[in-house]
Design a protein around this motif. Structure first.
Motif, PDB file in Angstrom:
ATOM      1  N   PRO A 197       0.906  -1.324   0.057  1.00  0.00           N
ATOM      2  CA  PRO A 197       0.022  -0.129  -0.085  1.00  0.00           C
ATOM      3  C   PRO A 197       0.763   1.411  -0.156  1.00  0.00           C
ATOM      4  N   ILE A 198       0.478   2.428  -0.826  1.00  0.00           N
ATOM      5  CA  ILE A 198       1.171   3.616  -0.871  1.00  0.00           C
ATOM      6  C   ILE A 198       0.508   4.606   0.166  1.00  0.00           C
ATOM      7  N   SER A 199       1.197   4.715   1.097  1.00  0.00           N
ATOM      8  CA  SER A 199       0.672   5.860   2.043  1.00  0.00           C
ATOM      9  C   SER A 199       0.687   7.421   1.729  1.00  0.00           C
ATOM     10  N   SER A 200       1.725   7.617   0.961  1.00  0.00           N
ATOM     11  CA  SER A 200       1.710   9.171   0.391  1.00  0.00           C
ATOM     12  C   SER A 200       2.732   9.077  -0.848  1.00  0.00           C
ATOM     13  N   ALA A 201       2.634  10.106  -1.589  1.00  0.00           N
ATOM     14  CA  ALA A 201       3.179  10.434  -2.904  1.00  0.00           C
ATOM     15  C   ALA A 201       3.730  11.685  -3.244  1.00  0.00           C
ATOM     16  N   PHE A 202       4.726  12.050  -3.798  1.00  0.00           N
ATOM     17  CA  PHE A 202       4.891  13.634  -4.285  1.00  0.00           C
ATOM     18  C   PHE A 202       5.739  13.505  -5.477  1.00  0.00           C
ATOM     19  N   MET A 203       5.888  14.585  -6.019  1.00  0.00           N
ATOM     20  CA  MET A 203       6.568  14.874  -7.225  1.00  0.00           C
ATOM     21  C   MET A 203       7.182  16.361  -7.258  1.00  0.00           C
ATOM     22  N   MET A 204       8.652  16.164  -7.302  1.00  0.00           N
ATOM     23  CA  MET A 204       9.661  17.645  -7.191  1.00  0.00           C
ATOM     24  C   MET A 204      10.037  17.833  -8.488  1.00  0.00           C
ATOM     25  N   PRO A 205       9.811  18.707  -9.312  1.00  0.00           N
ATOM     26  CA  PRO A 205      10.175  18.772 -10.276  1.00  0.00           C
ATOM     27  C   PRO A 205      11.843  19.724 -10.398  1.00  0.00           C
ATOM     28  N   TYR A 206      12.787  19.306 -11.076  1.00  0.00           N
ATOM     29  CA  TYR A 206      14.119  19.818 -11.117  1.00  0.00           C
ATOM     30  C   TYR A 206      14.115  21.220 -11.301  1.00  0.00           C
ATOM     31  N   PRO A 207      14.584  22.314 -10.632  1.00  0.00           N
ATOM     32  CA  PRO A 207      14.611  23.683 -11.171  1.00  0.00           C
ATOM     33  C   PRO A 207      15.538  23.946 -12.393  1.00  0.00           C
ATOM     34  N   LEU A 208      16.565  23.163 -12.544  1.00  0.00           N
ATOM     35  CA  LEU A 208      17.564  23.369 -13.690  1.00  0.00           C
ATOM     36  C   LEU A 208      17.390  22.243 -14.408  1.00  0.00           C
ATOM     37  N   ASN A 209      16.641  22.469 -15.739  1.00  0.00           N
ATOM     38  CA  ASN A 209      16.458  21.102 -16.543  1.00  0.00           C
ATOM     39  C   ASN A 209      16.421  21.593 -17.971  1.00  0.00           C
ATOM     40  N   GLY A 210      17.508  21.693 -18.468  1.00  0.00           N
ATOM     41  CA  GLY A 210      17.458  21.974 -20.054  1.00  0.00           C
ATOM     42  C   GLY A 210      17.288  23.243 -20.524  1.00  0.00           C
ATOM     43  N   TYR A 211      17.386  23.412 -21.780  1.00  0.00           N
ATOM     44  CA  TYR A 211      17.039  24.667 -22.606  1.00  0.00           C
ATOM     45  C   TYR A 211      16.047  24.800 -23.274  1.00  0.00           C
ATOM     46  N   PRO A 212      15.011  25.840 -23.367  1.00  0.00           N
ATOM     47  CA  PRO A 212      14.083  25.830 -24.301  1.00  0.00           C
ATOM     48  C   PRO A 212      14.341  25.944 -25.775  1.00  0.00           C
ATOM     49  N   LEU A 213      15.490  26.376 -26.118  1.00  0.00           N
ATOM     50  CA  LEU A 213      15.846  26.349 -27.552  1.00  0.00           C
ATOM     51  C   LEU A 213      16.367  25.103 -28.025  1.00  0.00           C
TER      52      LEU A 213
END
Length: 198
Positions: free
Chosen positions: A70-86
Motif C-alpha cells: 500500500p502507498i501511504s503518500s506520494a510526491f513529485m518535485m520537478p528539478y529547477p534546472l532542466n535543459g534549455y527551451p531552444l
C-alpha cells in the motif's frame, strides 16, 4: 515477484493505465502516475494555503511507480534546472523531469521511501554548462534522499543509467558518485539502483 517497479518515459496516461492494469495481474496492486505536482501558495491576507495541480513540463514527468505494498503518500518535485527551451528536439526542458516518490508500508520492514528520477539526458559527465544541469539535479536528489534517511526511513533511489550493464563505482559519472557519496553517512538506509524492478 517484485515489491516495487519504477517506470520512466511513460508520457501518455493511457499507456500507464494499460501497464498498471497488467501489473495488477502480477500482484502490483498499487500505482501512481506522476503527470503533475501540486503547487501551494499561502495567501498573506487570509493566512490559508491554496493548492493547485500544475503539470510537470509540457508533456509531464514521464515517471510512474508500481507497488505490491500500500502507498501511504506520494510526491513529485520537478528539478529547477532542466535543459534549455531552444533545444526543443532534446525535449528535456519540455518534459518536466524531476524526482517522484512514494512511501510504502512493507511488512516486517516498516516505511520505505522509493524515489524515481530521470535526470537531464545530455548532461555529460559533469563538465561544462550541460554537466551543471546534471550536477544540480544530483544535488537536489541527494538532498531529498538525505532528508528522508534522517527521518529514520529506508530509502531506495532508482535512476536512469547512462549506459546499460553494471558499472564499477569508479566508472560512474561524477554526478552519480557525488550523490551516492553524500549519502554514505548512512549506507544501510539508502540504496541507489538501476531502473529495474526492486
Amino acid at each position: 515477484w517484485y515489491d516495487c517497479i519504477a517506470l520512466q518515459e511513460i508520457w501518455v496516461r493511457a499507456d500507464f493505465d494499460a501497464v498498471a492494469t497488467r501489473a495488477k495481474e502480477a500482484g502490483l496492486l498499487y500505482s501512481r502516475f506522476f503527470y503533475s505536482w501540486v503547487h501551494c501558495v499561502e495567501r498573506a491576507r487570509v493566512g490559508e494555503l491554496t493548492c493547485v495541480p500544475v503539470r510537470s513540463g509540457a508533456i509531464g514527468s514521464g515517471l510512474a511507480l508500481l507497488s505490491a505494498h500500500p502507498i501511504s503518500s506520494a510526491f513529485m518535485m520537478p528539478y529547477p534546472l532542466n535543459g534549455y527551451p531552444l533545444h526543443f528536439i532534446a525535449g528535456d526542458f519540455f518534459a518536466g523531469k524531476g524526482v517522484c516518490g512514494i512511501t510504502i508500508d512493507v511488512e516486517r520492514v516498516g516505511m520505505v521511501d522509493v524515489l524515481n528520477t530521470h535526470m537531464f539526458a545530455p548532461g555529460g559527465e559533469g563538465e561544462g554548462v550541460d554537466g551543471a544541469h546534471r550536477v544540480a539535479q544530483a544535488w537536489e536528489l541527494a538532498r531529498l534522499a538525505t532528508e528522508k534517511t534522517e527521518r529514520g526511513r529506508h530509502v531506495i533511489v532508482v535512476r536512469r543509467a547512462r549506459a546499460p550493464g553494471p558499472r564499477s563505482r569508479r566508472s560512474q559519472p561524477p554526478p552519480h558518485r557525488w550523490a551516492t557519496s553524500t549519502l554514505s553517512h548512512n549506507p544501510s538506509s539508502c540504496a541507489f539502483l538501476p531502473p529495474t524492478g526492486l
